[in-house]
Design an enzyme around this catalytic site. Structure first.
Site, PDB file in Angstrom:
ATOM      1  N   LYS A 111       0.849  -1.195   0.000  1.00 31.61           N
ATOM      2  CA  LYS A 111       0.000   0.000   0.000  1.00 31.61           C
ATOM      3  C   LYS A 111       0.883   1.242   0.000  1.00 31.61           C
ATOM      4  CE  LYS A 111      -3.548   2.533   2.481  1.00 31.61           C
ATOM      5  NZ  LYS A 111      -4.545   2.541   3.556  1.00 31.61           N
ATOM      6  N   LYS A 127      -2.381  -1.778  -3.646  1.00 27.13           N
ATOM      7  CA  LYS A 127      -3.191  -0.560  -3.646  1.00 27.13           C
ATOM      8  C   LYS A 127      -2.312   0.672  -3.772  1.00 27.13           C
ATOM      9  CE  LYS A 127      -6.169   1.556  -0.162  1.00 27.13           C
ATOM     10  NZ  LYS A 127      -6.796   1.190   1.103  1.00 27.13           N
TER      11      LYS A 127
HETATM   12  C1  PBG Z   1      -7.622   3.646   5.462  1.00 26.37           C
HETATM   13  C2  PBG Z   1      -7.848   3.476   4.016  1.00 26.37           C
HETATM   14  C3  PBG Z   1      -7.593   4.359   2.944  1.00 26.37           C
HETATM   15  C4  PBG Z   1      -8.140   3.770   1.825  1.00 26.37           C
HETATM   16  C5  PBG Z   1      -8.676   2.549   2.218  1.00 26.37           C
HETATM   17  N1  PBG Z   1      -8.448   2.380   3.575  1.00 26.37           N
HETATM   18  C6  PBG Z   1      -7.030   5.720   2.897  1.00 26.37           C
HETATM   19  C7  PBG Z   1      -5.705   6.039   3.372  1.00 26.37           C
HETATM   20  O1  PBG Z   1      -4.847   5.206   3.623  1.00 26.37           O
HETATM   21  O2  PBG Z   1      -5.501   7.245   3.540  1.00 26.37           O
HETATM   22  C8  PBG Z   1      -8.195   4.355   0.445  1.00 26.37           C
HETATM   23  C9  PBG Z   1      -9.192   3.749  -0.468  1.00 26.37           C
HETATM   24  C10 PBG Z   1      -9.563   4.566  -1.654  1.00 26.37           C
HETATM   25  O3  PBG Z   1      -8.939   5.584  -1.973  1.00 26.37           O
HETATM   26  O4  PBG Z   1     -10.526   4.166  -2.321  1.00 26.37           O
HETATM   27  N2  PBG Z   1      -6.369   3.594   5.942  1.00 26.37           N
END
Ligand code: PBG
Length: 325
Positions: free
Chosen positions: A194, A248
């Protein structure tokens, strides 16, 4: 060699093209995210995510039914609590918004696969994904809270937990806590790879989770880091007990979806994130692209790269489009 060899032979008719297809779209592969907010009679559209809403519990089942009608078999729930504090205590409250949402959906849809986001950023007053110590998010003290959050989601009836915090060691700690609490069959779908990405912007509006100071670069991955770091993250999460791994964002990171597929035996999941969705919607609303054709083509790209599943805000549309043909 040409003229004996002609690649176009295998493209001559639709049925011939169908025969040589290697990927197909299938509703078994889509996970639909839903935002659940504390309060009553709320159905707020996210301005940067047309068609995606925050739902209060009294509207949640309407959205779940719309998904089920489209053929969706799995959802991912995100909770937005009424009150936030330093340590995100609503995240592990057994009567918190996400726990109530899981119980409600479970009671009405026994077969639906329910997954949840295991993180603190929607629940903390500072908007970071863990406990703050000084200027930074403290890894080790956050782990304990993540374990509590995970157990509370499992207790509410979630099938799959998706830790998205990017603390080191969290998968092992969560697995141990689940097993100890008697939830040995609850699945962990780790956000293994991520990135600290600008593609999450619209999500942070939807989940009201933007950090109030600084950024997430000390815990989420650097987009300029390469495949080797991604593979290290995956190896650690799988070793600690991840049943599936997420990459992601999705589309701009297909190289890593492919690397994950080639280098691990667990199912690979791509998260087609909010910024990717917002770009498609904006262009479609301007009449600049054919939304259906573009989305279906993107979904083929995920499959080609090796994603077994895709978490996507387009899931309901995909289900309805697949039915059309
Ligand atoms: C929470 C989280 C995030 C996303 C999913 N879970 C945001 C982040 O890390 O700031 C992003 C998902 C999306 O942009 O669709 N930590």
């Amino acid at each position: 060699m040409f003229p004996e060899v002609r690649m176009r032979r295998l493209r001559r008719t639709q049925n011939i093209r169908n025969m040589v297809q290697e990927v197909q779209l299938n509703m078994n592969d889509y996970i639909y995210p839903i935002f659940v907010i504390e309060g009553q009679d709320i159905k707020n559209e996210i301005p940067s995510m047309p068609g995606i809403y925050q739902f209060s519990l009294d509207h949640l089942l309407e959205e779940v039914q719309r998904a089920v009608d489209a053929g969706v078999i799995a959802i991912m729930l995100f909770g937005i609590p009424a009150k936030k504090d330093e340590c995100g205590s609503e995240a592990y409250n057994d009567d918190g918004i996400i726990q109530q949402a899981v119980r409600l959906v479970r009671a009405h849809y026994p077969e639906l696969v329910i997954s949840t986001d295991v993180c603190m950023c929607e629940y903390t007053s500072h908007g970071h994904c863990g406990l703050i110590q000084g200027e930074t998010v403290d890894n080790d003290s956050t782990l304990e809270l993540l374990a509590k959050i995970a157990v509370s989601h499992a207790k509410a009836g979630a099938d799959i937990l998706a830790p998205s915090d990017m603390m080191d060691g969290r998968i092992g700690v969560i697995r141990d806590a689940l097993d100890e609490a008697g939830y040995k069959d609850v699945i962990i779908m780790a956000h293994a790879v991520k990135y600290a990405s600008s593609f999450y912007g619209p999500f942070r509006d939807a989940a009201e989770s933007a950090p109030h100071f600084g950024d997430r670069k000390s815990y989420q991955m650097d987009p300029a880091s390469g495949t080797r770091q991604a593979l290290a993250e995956i190896a650690l999460d799988v070793e600690e007990g991840a049943d599936m791994v997420i990459v992601k964002p999705g589309l701009p990171y297909l190289d890593l979806v492919s690397a994950a597929y080639e280098n691990t035996l667990v199912p690979v999941v791509a998260y087609n994130v909010s910024g990717e969705y917002a770009m498609v919607k904006a262009a479609a609303q301007n009449g600049w692209i054919d939304e259906k054709a573009i989305v279906m083509e993107m979904m083929l790209a995920f499959k080609r790269a090796g994603a077994k599943m895709v978490i996507t805000y387009h899931a309901i549309d995909i289900g309805n489009w697949l039915k059309e043909k």
